[in-house]
Design an enzyme around this catalytic site. Structure first.
Site, PDB file in Angstrom:
ATOM      1  CG  HIS A   1       6.467  -1.414   0.668  1.00  0.00           C
ATOM      2  ND1 HIS A   1       7.046  -1.469   1.907  1.00  0.00           N
ATOM      3  CD2 HIS A   1       7.204  -0.535  -0.063  1.00  0.00           C
ATOM      4  CE1 HIS A   1       8.082  -0.645   1.933  1.00  0.00           C
ATOM      5  NE2 HIS A   1       8.198  -0.067   0.752  1.00  0.00           N
ATOM      6  CD  GLU A   2       6.923   0.527  -3.987  1.00  0.00           C
ATOM      7  OE1 GLU A   2       6.758   1.748  -4.220  1.00  0.00           O
ATOM      8  OE2 GLU A   2       7.953   0.078  -3.454  1.00  0.00           O
TER       9      GLU A   2
ATOM     10  CG  HIS B   1       5.969   4.088  -0.352  1.00  0.00           C
ATOM     11  ND1 HIS B   1       6.514   4.698   0.755  1.00  0.00           N
ATOM     12  CD2 HIS B   1       6.684   2.941  -0.531  1.00  0.00           C
ATOM     13  CE1 HIS B   1       7.500   3.952   1.228  1.00  0.00           C
ATOM     14  NE2 HIS B   1       7.618   2.878   0.464  1.00  0.00           N
TER      15      HIS B   1
END
Length: 156
Positions: free
Chosen positions: A80-81, A84
């Protein structure tokens, strides 16, 4: 971030682990392992797939599965990170690091004037990555029983 140490790099981005992560993994593994039968029954009802609990509830297997699931949870947080961060980097924002912590993760980026054309895709891609991971896991829940007809291993 204070209290963190580096474990490696992915796509040139330093990956850090906060000490809280080290504390929570064994706790999550224990919670998941101690509830493995209840969780399995819930998954059987939700996905309508057969799960033989005889292997996963004996000996050290609940704790092994608990550890795998706990690490997988934080692997999902890392993806997820990372999503980003990769979009931010593509938009010209410098990424300092990604830190995994007790309540998730954080991507440390260079501060600057917010650009909505960069912010929106950056904000959306993390949840989309999490959704994809969830859909892949859900697909696995359906594919494994279809592929493995008789999961019992011969006992000698």
């Amino acid at each position: 971030m204070d209290g963190s140490f580096r474990i490696g790099r992915i796509f040139g981005i330093p990956i850090l682990i906060h000490y809280s992560f080290i504390l929570v993994i064994p706790l999550f593994a224990w919670i998941i392992g101690s509830q493995i039968t209840v969780t399995t029954e819930m998954l059987q009802g939700f996905f309508s797939v057969p799960i033989d609990t005889s292997y996963i509830s004996e000996g050290v297997m609940p704790w092994v599965l608990g550890t795998i699931v706990a690490l997988g949870l934080f692997g999902g947080v890392l993806l997820h990170e990372l999503a980003h961060s990769l979009v931010a980097r593509r938009k010209g924002i410098k990424i300092n690091s990604i830190t995994l912590m007790i309540f998730g993760g954080i991507a440390s980026m260079e501060e600057g004037v917010p650009d909505p054309k960069a912010e929106l895709p950056m904000a959306l891609v993390g949840p989309i990555a999490s959704l994809v991971v969830g859909l892949v896991c859900m697909g696995i829940a359906y594919v494994v029983p279809a592929v493995i007809k008789n999961p019992r291993w011969p006992v000698s």
